[in-house]
Design a protein around this motif. Structure first.
Motif, PDB file in Angstrom:
ATOM      1  N   MET A 193      17.373  10.716  16.706  1.00 58.24           N
ATOM      2  CA  MET A 193      15.962  11.133  16.737  1.00 58.24           C
ATOM      3  C   MET A 193      14.657  10.784  16.533  1.00 58.24           C
ATOM      4  O   MET A 193      15.015   9.238  16.381  1.00 58.24           O
ATOM      5  N   LYS A 194      13.881  10.736  17.582  1.00 56.93           N
ATOM      6  CA  LYS A 194      12.873  11.090  17.869  1.00 56.93           C
ATOM      7  C   LYS A 194      11.601  10.519  16.867  1.00 56.93           C
ATOM      8  O   LYS A 194      11.414  12.006  16.896  1.00 56.93           O
ATOM      9  N   LEU A 195      11.267   9.709  16.309  1.00 60.95           N
ATOM     10  CA  LEU A 195      10.187   9.889  14.809  1.00 60.95           C
ATOM     11  C   LEU A 195       9.125   9.230  15.462  1.00 60.95           C
ATOM     12  O   LEU A 195       8.848   8.045  15.191  1.00 60.95           O
ATOM     13  N   HIS A 196       8.160  10.508  14.668  1.00 58.60           N
ATOM     14  CA  HIS A 196       6.421   9.654  15.876  1.00 58.60           C
ATOM     15  C   HIS A 196       6.007   9.415  14.489  1.00 58.60           C
ATOM     16  O   HIS A 196       5.710  10.452  13.333  1.00 58.60           O
ATOM     17  N   VAL A 197       5.440   8.633  13.925  1.00 60.47           N
ATOM     18  CA  VAL A 197       4.994   8.228  12.552  1.00 60.47           C
ATOM     19  C   VAL A 197       3.067   7.719  13.150  1.00 60.47           C
ATOM     20  O   VAL A 197       3.301   6.883  14.638  1.00 60.47           O
ATOM     21  N   THR A 198       1.792   8.710  12.118  1.00 63.20           N
ATOM     22  CA  THR A 198       1.028   7.965  12.564  1.00 63.20           C
ATOM     23  C   THR A 198       1.186   6.949  10.909  1.00 63.20           C
ATOM     24  O   THR A 198       1.084   6.849  10.234  1.00 63.20           O
ATOM     25  N   ALA A 199      -0.148   5.243  11.739  1.00 63.73           N
ATOM     26  CA  ALA A 199      -0.586   4.832  10.276  1.00 63.73           C
ATOM     27  C   ALA A 199      -1.402   4.824  10.538  1.00 63.73           C
ATOM     28  O   ALA A 199      -2.809   4.715  11.301  1.00 63.73           O
ATOM     29  N   VAL A 200      -2.657   4.663   8.887  1.00 70.59           N
ATOM     30  CA  VAL A 200      -3.437   4.642   9.217  1.00 70.59           C
ATOM     31  C   VAL A 200      -3.899   3.856   7.893  1.00 70.59           C
ATOM     32  O   VAL A 200      -2.519   3.502   6.929  1.00 70.59           O
ATOM     33  N   ARG A 201      -4.682   2.546   8.051  1.00 71.86           N
ATOM     34  CA  ARG A 201      -5.310   1.195   6.751  1.00 71.86           C
ATOM     35  C   ARG A 201      -6.120   1.711   6.336  1.00 71.86           C
ATOM     36  O   ARG A 201      -7.020   1.699   6.233  1.00 71.86           O
ATOM     37  N   GLN A 202      -5.300   1.230   4.904  1.00 69.06           N
ATOM     38  CA  GLN A 202      -6.161   1.683   4.180  1.00 69.06           C
ATOM     39  C   GLN A 202      -6.190   0.208   2.809  1.00 69.06           C
ATOM     40  O   GLN A 202      -5.333  -0.181   2.303  1.00 69.06           O
ATOM     41  N   GLU A 203      -7.220  -0.539   2.774  1.00 72.64           N
ATOM     42  CA  GLU A 203      -7.342  -1.884   1.984  1.00 72.64           C
ATOM     43  C   GLU A 203      -5.603  -2.634   2.208  1.00 72.64           C
ATOM     44  O   GLU A 203      -5.670  -3.171   3.754  1.00 72.64           O
ATOM     45  N   LYS A 204      -4.649  -2.697   1.638  1.00 80.00           N
ATOM     46  CA  LYS A 204      -3.951  -3.805   1.313  1.00 80.00           C
ATOM     47  C   LYS A 204      -2.680  -3.049   2.218  1.00 80.00           C
ATOM     48  O   LYS A 204      -1.615  -3.714   3.247  1.00 80.00           O
ATOM     49  N   PHE A 205      -2.393  -2.182   2.821  1.00 85.66           N
ATOM     50  CA  PHE A 205      -1.378  -0.958   2.881  1.00 85.66           C
ATOM     51  C   PHE A 205      -1.537  -0.589   4.640  1.00 85.66           C
ATOM     52  O   PHE A 205      -2.730   0.109   4.337  1.00 85.66           O
ATOM     53  N   TRP A 206      -0.698  -0.146   5.034  1.00 86.49           N
ATOM     54  CA  TRP A 206      -0.322   0.670   5.572  1.00 86.49           C
ATOM     55  C   TRP A 206       0.234   2.017   5.969  1.00 86.49           C
ATOM     56  O   TRP A 206       0.965   1.934   5.088  1.00 86.49           O
ATOM     57  N   PHE A 207      -0.709   3.589   5.621  1.00 89.99           N
ATOM     58  CA  PHE A 207      -0.253   4.578   5.259  1.00 89.99           C
ATOM     59  C   PHE A 207       0.156   5.265   6.184  1.00 89.99           C
ATOM     60  O   PHE A 207      -0.022   5.942   7.117  1.00 89.99           O
ATOM     61  N   LEU A 208       1.803   5.674   6.041  1.00 86.77           N
ATOM     62  CA  LEU A 208       2.443   6.526   7.425  1.00 86.77           C
ATOM     63  C   LEU A 208       2.986   7.912   7.228  1.00 86.77           C
ATOM     64  O   LEU A 208       2.993   8.168   5.758  1.00 86.77           O
ATOM     65  N   THR A 209       2.698   8.914   8.056  1.00 84.97           N
ATOM     66  CA  THR A 209       2.891   9.974   8.066  1.00 84.97           C
ATOM     67  C   THR A 209       4.002  10.188   9.404  1.00 84.97           C
ATOM     68  O   THR A 209       3.339   9.571   9.956  1.00 84.97           O
ATOM     69  N   SER A 210       4.581  11.462   9.063  1.00 82.99           N
ATOM     70  CA  SER A 210       5.018  12.563   9.864  1.00 82.99           C
ATOM     71  C   SER A 210       5.057  13.581  10.229  1.00 82.99           C
ATOM     72  O   SER A 210       5.520  14.378   8.977  1.00 82.99           O
ATOM     73  N   ASN A 211       4.790  14.493  10.619  1.00 85.37           N
ATOM     74  CA  ASN A 211       4.538  15.977  11.458  1.00 85.37           C
ATOM     75  C   ASN A 211       6.290  16.317  11.542  1.00 85.37           C
ATOM     76  O   ASN A 211       6.786  17.270  11.998  1.00 85.37           O
ATOM     77  N   ASP A 212       7.004  15.228  12.027  1.00 91.39           N
ATOM     78  CA  ASP A 212       8.487  15.044  12.111  1.00 91.39           C
ATOM     79  C   ASP A 212       9.301  15.987  11.195  1.00 91.39           C
ATOM     80  O   ASP A 212       9.968  16.404  11.088  1.00 91.39           O
ATOM     81  N   ILE A 213       9.740  15.360   9.900  1.00 88.45           N
ATOM     82  CA  ILE A 213      10.259  15.331   8.737  1.00 88.45           C
ATOM     83  C   ILE A 213       9.044  15.826   7.922  1.00 88.45           C
ATOM     84  O   ILE A 213       7.961  15.612   7.498  1.00 88.45           O
ATOM     85  N   ALA A 214       9.077  16.891   7.188  1.00 89.89           N
ATOM     86  CA  ALA A 214       8.419  17.464   5.751  1.00 89.89           C
ATOM     87  C   ALA A 214       8.853  16.541   4.977  1.00 89.89           C
ATOM     88  O   ALA A 214       9.527  15.554   4.605  1.00 89.89           O
ATOM     89  N   ASN A 215       7.594  16.526   4.080  1.00 89.29           N
ATOM     90  CA  ASN A 215       7.231  15.832   3.148  1.00 89.29           C
ATOM     91  C   ASN A 215       7.287  14.378   3.149  1.00 89.29           C
ATOM     92  O   ASN A 215       7.433  13.386   2.162  1.00 89.29           O
ATOM     93  N   PHE A 216       6.775  13.606   4.839  1.00 88.56           N
ATOM     94  CA  PHE A 216       7.301  12.492   4.349  1.00 88.56           C
ATOM     95  C   PHE A 216       5.869  11.481   4.393  1.00 88.56           C
ATOM     96  O   PHE A 216       4.358  11.657   5.624  1.00 88.56           O
ATOM     97  N   TYR A 217       5.797  10.727   4.010  1.00 86.37           N
ATOM     98  CA  TYR A 217       4.713   9.792   3.529  1.00 86.37           C
ATOM     99  C   TYR A 217       5.328   8.825   3.230  1.00 86.37           C
ATOM    100  O   TYR A 217       6.282   8.385   0.988  1.00 86.37           O
TER     101      TYR A 217
END
Length: 63
Positions: free
Chosen positions: A1-25
């Motif tokens: 399954m292809k999983l599209h993830v968005t990464a946003v840099r915030q201080e020391k971490f990359w925060f990851l989200t995806s619309n492909d799976i519910a509650n993906f944080y």
């Protein structure tokens, strides 16, 4: 399954989200960790093996 993830840099971490799976944080400490953490969470949320996920990620800049 292809999983599209968005990464946003915030201080020391990359925060990851995806619309492909519910509650993906989740977060990653570095870029190399992004696909590892994404597969781990996807497997946990869906009950499928980590090997089922082909992670594609894009980067966004915080506003």
């Amino acid at each position: 399954m292809k999983l599209h993830v968005t990464a946003v840099r915030q201080e020391k971490f990359w925060f990851l989200t995806s619309n492909d799976i519910a509650n993906f944080y989740t977060q990653a400490r570095n870029i190399e960790e992004i696909p590892v953490m994404a597969r781990d969470l996807a497997a946990l949320l869906t009950g499928r093996p980590e090997s089922d996920f082909d992670v594609e990620f894009s980067f966004e800049t915080p506003e």
